[in-house]
Scaffold this motif. Structure first.
Motif, short mmCIF file in Angstrom:
data_model
loop_
_atom_site.label_atom_id
_atom_site.label_comp_id
_atom_site.label_asym_id
_atom_site.label_seq_id
_atom_site.Cartn_x
_atom_site.Cartn_y
_atom_site.Cartn_z
N ALA A 56 17.90 2.16 14.01
CA ALA A 56 17.14 2.35 15.25
C ALA A 56 17.59 4.22 15.27
CB ALA A 56 17.98 2.01 16.18
N ALA A 57 18.74 4.60 15.18
CA ALA A 57 18.65 5.89 14.55
C ALA A 57 17.43 6.98 14.40
CB ALA A 57 20.16 6.69 14.75
N LEU A 58 17.36 6.63 13.30
CA LEU A 58 16.48 7.28 12.20
C LEU A 58 14.44 6.85 12.77
CD1 LEU A 58 18.02 6.45 8.61
CD2 LEU A 58 17.63 8.54 9.76
N SER A 59 14.64 5.95 13.20
CA SER A 59 13.15 5.20 13.61
C SER A 59 12.76 5.20 15.45
CB SER A 59 12.96 3.82 13.38
OG SER A 59 13.91 2.74 14.35
N HIS A 60 14.51 6.26 15.95
CA HIS A 60 13.80 6.16 17.30
C HIS A 60 12.97 6.76 17.62
CE1 HIS A 60 15.92 9.86 16.95
NE2 HIS A 60 15.78 10.20 18.86
N ASP A 61 12.65 7.96 17.37
CA ASP A 61 11.32 9.17 17.76
C ASP A 61 10.45 8.60 16.73
OD1 ASP A 61 12.71 9.94 20.32
OD2 ASP A 61 12.82 11.48 19.32
N VAL A 62 9.85 7.76 16.17
CA VAL A 62 9.18 7.58 14.78
C VAL A 62 7.48 7.86 15.22
CG1 VAL A 62 8.40 5.17 15.26
CG2 VAL A 62 8.02 6.67 13.01
N ALA A 63 7.61 6.99 16.78
CA ALA A 63 5.86 7.48 17.85
C ALA A 63 5.91 8.69 17.99
CB ALA A 63 5.43 6.21 18.12
N ARG A 64 6.75 9.77 18.72
CA ARG A 64 6.91 11.08 19.07
C ARG A 64 5.90 11.53 19.84
NH1 ARG A 64 8.21 12.73 22.94
NH2 ARG A 64 9.97 14.39 23.47
N ILE A 65 4.65 11.20 18.93
CA ILE A 65 3.50 12.51 19.40
C ILE A 65 2.47 11.39 20.50
CG2 ILE A 65 3.39 13.51 17.02
CD1 ILE A 65 1.23 11.53 15.94
N GLU A 66 3.28 10.25 20.75
CA GLU A 66 2.59 8.88 21.57
C GLU A 66 2.76 9.70 22.81
OE1 GLU A 66 -0.32 6.88 20.50
OE2 GLU A 66 0.37 8.31 18.65
N GLU A 67 2.31 8.87 23.84
CA GLU A 67 3.02 9.43 24.98
C GLU A 67 4.21 8.29 25.40
OE1 GLU A 67 2.03 10.51 29.33
OE2 GLU A 67 0.27 10.72 27.30
N ASP A 68 3.95 7.04 25.51
CA ASP A 68 4.96 6.93 25.34
C ASP A 68 5.91 6.20 24.77
OD1 ASP A 68 7.46 4.62 26.62
OD2 ASP A 68 6.07 3.47 27.66
N HIS A 69 6.53 6.92 23.90
CA HIS A 69 6.68 6.95 22.44
C HIS A 69 7.94 5.55 21.90
CE1 HIS A 69 10.07 10.09 23.30
NE2 HIS A 69 10.49 9.03 22.63
N GLY A 70 8.42 5.68 23.38
CA GLY A 70 9.63 4.63 22.30
C GLY A 70 8.65 3.10 22.42
N VAL A 72 5.48 2.27 22.16
CA VAL A 72 5.02 2.45 20.62
C VAL A 72 6.27 2.64 19.85
CG1 VAL A 72 3.22 3.98 19.56
CG2 VAL A 72 2.91 3.47 21.88
N GLY A 73 6.76 3.23 19.46
CA GLY A 73 8.33 3.35 18.45
C GLY A 73 8.06 1.96 18.09
N ALA A 74 8.61 1.19 19.54
CA ALA A 74 9.40 -0.73 19.12
C ALA A 74 8.02 -1.25 18.59
CB ALA A 74 9.59 -0.92 20.68
N GLU A 75 6.52 -1.85 19.31
CA GLU A 75 5.63 -1.76 19.20
C GLU A 75 5.34 -1.97 17.35
OE1 GLU A 75 2.26 -0.88 20.69
OE2 GLU A 75 3.15 -1.83 22.69
N ILE A 76 5.71 -0.43 16.57
CA ILE A 76 5.75 -0.50 14.91
C ILE A 76 6.53 -1.81 14.68
CG2 ILE A 76 6.00 0.92 13.79
CD1 ILE A 76 4.34 3.28 15.44
N LEU A 77 8.51 -1.38 15.05
CA LEU A 77 9.76 -1.84 14.63
C LEU A 77 8.92 -3.52 14.68
CD1 LEU A 77 12.05 0.81 15.54
CD2 LEU A 77 11.04 0.64 13.33
N GLU A 78 9.20 -3.95 15.62
CA GLU A 78 7.94 -5.40 16.12
C GLU A 78 7.11 -6.10 15.15
OE1 GLU A 78 9.50 -8.05 17.78
OE2 GLU A 78 11.23 -6.75 18.81
N GLU A 79 6.25 -4.97 14.24
CA GLU A 79 5.55 -5.30 13.78
C GLU A 79 5.74 -5.65 12.20
OE1 GLU A 79 2.48 -2.54 14.44
OE2 GLU A 79 1.82 -3.33 16.15
N HIS A 80 6.65 -5.06 11.95
CA HIS A 80 7.46 -4.59 10.79
C HIS A 80 8.72 -5.49 10.64
CE1 HIS A 80 4.77 -1.44 10.61
NE2 HIS A 80 5.10 -1.34 9.16
N GLY A 81 8.69 -6.51 12.10
CA GLY A 81 10.18 -7.74 11.66
C GLY A 81 10.91 -6.65 11.70
N PHE A 82 11.23 -5.49 12.79
CA PHE A 82 12.50 -5.11 12.87
C PHE A 82 13.05 -4.94 14.35
CE2 PHE A 82 11.20 -2.55 9.00
CZ PHE A 82 11.93 -3.33 8.34
N HIS A 83 13.07 -6.22 15.02
CA HIS A 83 13.45 -6.69 16.22
C HIS A 83 14.52 -5.81 17.21
CE1 HIS A 83 10.58 -9.46 15.76
NE2 HIS A 83 11.02 -10.23 13.88
#
Length: 174
Positions: A56-70, A72-83
């Motif tokens: 979670a720490a390593l991926s917390h800002d994976v979508a930092r360039i997006e408006e609502d990065h939290g 968007v990042g959560a959606e990315i992780l969900e899509e990959h099965g990391f609930h």
């Protein structure tokens, strides 16, 4: 046990979602701080899931360039099965830390994020000063909210320091 994202998988997400290099360094620093505190607490009897904190720490800002990065990042992780990681990433920007007795992995990641500026551990005072300097001054109550969050975080840090028997700062002295 739920699926956990590995550091290697995080690296792949950074590439896939164009996470800037300085943000990657920030994520790695937050991970180091969150894991170090959690490991010290686990030594004293806490039972944190260190793999969840790491991912979670390593991926917390994976979508930092997006408006609502939290979100968007959560959606990315969900899509990959990391609930579980997705749940932490989704709330990390507006998370209200738990009381000491109820600390969980989300608290550790958010605490790490509150103690790191850019890619360095700086402690609470310097990090909050940085946040205050960046905060929009025209929105009523923002400054007060940040300072209230700082006070609550300080109380929690004091309890953690008492529990582990040393200052948080001392964990990160080079």
């Amino acid at each position: 046990m739920n699926k956990r994202i590995s550091p290697k998988e995080c690296e792949q997400l950074y590439i896939e979602y164009n996470t800037p290099a300085h943000v990657v360094r920030h994520c790695k620093a937050v991970c180091k701080v969150a894991l170090t505190i959690a490991e010290k607490m686990n030594e004293k009897g806490y039972g944190f899931d260190l793999a969840l904190i790491e991912g979670a720490a390593l991926s917390h800002d994976v979508a930092r360039i997006e408006e609502d990065h939290g979100s968007v990042g959560a959606e990315i992780l969900e899509e990959h099965g990391f609930h579980d990681e997705a749940e932490i990433v989704k709330v990390h920007m507006r998370y209200d830390l738990n009381e000491f007795e109820k600390l969980n992995e989300t608290d550790m990641v958010c605490l790490g994020d509150r103690l790191v500026k850019e890619d360095k551990y700086v402690g609470l005072d310097e990090r909050i000063k940085y946040i205050l300097d960046k905060a929009p001054q025209y929105i009523p109550g923002v400054r007060e909210h940040i300072l209230m969050t700082k006070d609550k975080t300080r109380v929690l840090l004091d309890k953690i320091e008492e529990y582990i028997g040393q200052s948080i700062d001392s964990l990160f002295e080079e």
